[in-house]
Design an enzyme around this catalytic site. Sequence first.
Site: not given
Length: 227
Positions: A77-79, A81, A143, A156, A172
């Site tokens: 999903d989304v993360t 950095h 991921g 990460a 996530c």
Amino acid sequence: LVVHDLGRRGYAEVLELQRDLCRQRLAGEISEDILLLVEHPPVITLGRGTRPGSLPLSQAELEERGVEVFEVERGGDVTFHGPGQLVGYPILDLRGHREDLHWYLRQLEVALIGALEKLGIEAGVNPGLTGVWTGGRKIASIGIHVKQWVTFHGFALNVHTDLSYFDLIVPCGIKDVIMTSVSRELGGSGSDALWEDARGAVVAELAGQFGLQPTQDPVLRYSSISK
């Protein structure tokens, strides 16, 4: 395992580098397994499993806050950095290890758990979820993408990351998840020494999990990008 420290680099630049290294590995132009280590400026990435509710703000609103947004081919999903986060992109040919994506994911998790143990943090997995956790808080995200058994994207680890950025997303896709960092768990602030300790522990554990010997290469000779 040839380790390249790229310093702080924009996400788009390093994404193209990964794709290029994967292509070269598939073409037989590169014979070594590679680990890219990098810090990114603030950026949100959307994996193939991203759900609409995982990104409450629009791309324009995020960019107004200085956060770039990228849709990428990795799973998950989304993360987020950003500075203070140790991002690792292994370019490995799993045909020389084990052709099993679940095994590969577990190897990454075990390596990060081992690295955190070296730093004095007891960590583990959360059943049914990918990544590494400590005390119910998420400290590292994973991921990956694999093309004909060559890996890219990766992991990460929050070392001394500004965790407030995670409030902009549903990390996530896990509702009510609490994110944490190495510095927060150790009760201190970010420092160069902590960063180097985390980097060293991650490299050693990752290489060990794949039966490799890490070597440092300051010049990325497969690309126009160099340190």
